[in-house]
Scaffold this active site. Sequence first.
Site, PDB file in Angstrom:
ATOM      1  N   SER A  54       0.828  -1.357   0.260  1.00  0.00           N
ATOM      2  CA  SER A  54      -0.001  -0.028   0.285  1.00  0.00           C
ATOM      3  C   SER A  54       0.718   1.234  -0.035  1.00  0.00           C
ATOM      4  O   SER A  54       1.614   1.350  -0.635  1.00  0.00           O
ATOM      5  CB  SER A  54      -1.187   0.099   1.092  1.00  0.00           C
ATOM      6  OG  SER A  54      -1.788   0.801   1.402  1.00  0.00           O
ATOM      7  N   ASP A 186      -6.053  -3.016  -2.421  1.00  0.00           N
ATOM      8  CA  ASP A 186      -5.138  -2.574  -1.363  1.00  0.00           C
ATOM      9  C   ASP A 186      -4.090  -3.877  -0.235  1.00  0.00           C
ATOM     10  O   ASP A 186      -4.538  -5.002   0.074  1.00  0.00           O
ATOM     11  CB  ASP A 186      -5.459  -2.220  -0.164  1.00  0.00           C
ATOM     12  CG  ASP A 186      -4.328  -1.377   0.514  1.00  0.00           C
ATOM     13  OD1 ASP A 186      -3.912  -2.118   1.424  1.00  0.00           O
ATOM     14  OD2 ASP A 186      -5.166  -0.391   1.168  1.00  0.00           O
TER      15      ASP A 186
END
Length: 292
Positions: A54, A186
């Site tokens: 991320s 993510d």
Amino acid sequence: MKTIKLGKLLRALRGPQTIGLALGSGGARGLAHIPVLEAFDELGVKPVAIAGSSIGAVVGAAYADGMTGREIRKFATDMLRDGPKLMRRMAALQFGQMRGQFRDLFRLAGAPMQVDAITIANEFMATIVPEKFSDLQIPLQVVATDYWAREEVVFNKGPLRPAVAASMAIPGLTRPVELGGRVLIDGGTTNPLPFDLLNGAADIVIAVDITPLAERREKAVPAPFESLFMALHIMSNAIVAEKLKARAPDILLQPKVHTFGALEFFRATPILRAADPIKEELKRKLGALLEA
């Protein structure tokens, strides 16, 4: 234990000892990765491998491309200093006032309006994230999550920006990224602190964990978006805790940024200020490890 002298630490790090660096997920808290990079620069050493999830993938990609920690700090603070200007720029992208191909920056998918991660990566990160993994100076592994297969996906070759975009595609806020026949979200949903990817890649593995939670005493019911992001923080923190039980990195760093929210990017300066003491902590822990 006495503190190892800086000169001895520098000689040890420039010798046979190699370092792998894992940068974790956590939204705006990930700005805390920057002081760690600045500490490496001050020591005059570079990791031989980086893994990022991320926001950790974004910062890791910039550093792997050759930017210094100080340059990344300046880029982040300059971009985030004027919140209204940044939001106007994003809105202009949405409505095609800057470039026609960016009209899909935001798309309605059900209820909330979602950001297009690839558009963000191409428009805002083009100067710090190159197009391909092969352009990087340091090998990088980027973690994303296959939505339908419910599994971690690791990218280390091919197009870089789409991989980074997928890694930061926060559920509920960012549209999933379609890449290589997969629907990706993510990386923090499966591997928020990917130090395990560096096992065998370096003598010393350092992981920067920004998932610790702030103690909260209020009993009020949270707003929907606050609830969503706190749930992601709780999940990430639980995953990291279990990973650490199984096997910990050689050095675990946890900058004191747990009081900041995942989307508080416009508080870049306070986040960086809160994280700055991690520089000396890293140097102390490296010294103790090399002295042992």
